[in-house]
Design a protein around this motif. Structure first.
Motif, short mmCIF file in Angstrom:
data_model
loop_
_atom_site.label_atom_id
_atom_site.label_comp_id
_atom_site.label_asym_id
_atom_site.label_seq_id
_atom_site.Cartn_x
_atom_site.Cartn_y
_atom_site.Cartn_z
N GLU A 1 11.05 6.36 -2.72
CA GLU A 1 10.50 5.42 -3.53
C GLU A 1 9.71 4.14 -3.08
O GLU A 1 9.48 3.14 -3.93
CB GLU A 1 11.51 5.04 -4.78
N GLY A 2 9.98 3.76 -1.88
CA GLY A 2 9.42 2.50 -1.27
C GLY A 2 7.98 2.38 -1.25
O GLY A 2 7.19 3.61 -1.31
N THR A 3 7.47 1.30 -1.38
CA THR A 3 6.09 1.30 -1.23
C THR A 3 5.22 1.61 0.10
O THR A 3 6.11 1.35 1.20
CB THR A 3 5.51 -0.24 -1.35
N CYS A 4 4.16 2.39 0.12
CA CYS A 4 3.56 2.80 1.52
C CYS A 4 3.51 1.50 2.60
O CYS A 4 2.87 0.64 2.07
CB CYS A 4 2.31 3.38 1.37
N GLY A 5 3.76 1.87 3.55
CA GLY A 5 3.80 0.76 4.73
C GLY A 5 2.39 0.20 4.93
O GLY A 5 2.05 -0.85 5.18
N ALA A 6 1.28 1.12 4.74
CA ALA A 6 -0.22 0.76 4.99
C ALA A 6 -0.43 -0.52 3.75
O ALA A 6 -0.91 -1.28 3.86
CB ALA A 6 -0.96 2.15 4.57
N VAL A 7 0.18 -0.21 2.41
CA VAL A 7 0.05 -1.27 1.62
C VAL A 7 0.73 -2.49 1.99
O VAL A 7 -0.16 -3.55 1.84
CB VAL A 7 0.49 -0.60 0.20
N THR A 8 1.90 -2.35 2.41
CA THR A 8 2.73 -3.67 2.63
C THR A 8 2.10 -4.35 3.82
O THR A 8 2.04 -5.42 3.87
CB THR A 8 4.26 -3.31 2.98
N GLY A 9 1.57 -3.66 4.80
CA GLY A 9 0.96 -4.15 6.03
C GLY A 9 -0.37 -4.95 5.60
O GLY A 9 -0.53 -5.81 6.28
N ALA A 10 -1.00 -4.27 4.60
CA ALA A 10 -2.27 -4.81 4.19
C ALA A 10 -1.88 -6.07 3.56
O ALA A 10 -2.63 -7.16 3.53
CB ALA A 10 -3.16 -3.66 3.22
#
Length: 132
Positions: A59-68
């Protein structure tokens, strides 16, 4: 600020060989933009967001999104712009992939084949926003 998208993609693909999506996206963007942040700092900042959040793939946010989102904050100076861009980054990713949840995109971490493309896709969106 105009980022070279070919260099950006090359950096992300190279980092993704050994780094998580959150690290690869953040590092690719910041390195391409020549941001004043070290590799060690970026790794420490982004590593907890790997695998949805802490490698849980649940259920965590995709790392690509958090990195962006992290790169967006580093590469912009105005809080209002950072917030507006964050909303657009989030919504653009969700529209493209139908979700921002790591577990849904990767089948709970069992299939990481979409990961590099997710990183490149959203990094290109950040590059577009920086160019506006």
């Amino acid at each position: 600020m105009k980022l070279d998208k070919q260099i950006l993609e090359e950096k992300i693909r190279k980092h993704r060989e050994t780094k998580s999506c959150s690290e690869s996206t953040l590092m690719g963007l910041c390195e391409t933009a020549e941001a004043d942040i070290t590799t060690e700092q970026m790794t420490k900042l982004a590593c907890g967001f790997a695998g949805g959040m802490g490698g849980t793939f649940d259920e965590g946010t995709c790392g690509a999104v958090t990195g962006a989102l992290m790169a967006n904050g580093i590469l912009n100076d105005e809080p209002a712009v950072i917030k507006a861009n964050a909303k657009e980054i989030f919504n653009t990713f969700k529209e493209e992939y139908g979700t921002v949840r790591c577990d849904k995109i990767t089948d709970h971490g069992k299939d990481k084949s979409p990961c590099v493309d997710c990183c490149v896709f959203i990094a290109n969106k950040v590059a577009d926003l920086l160019d506006e």
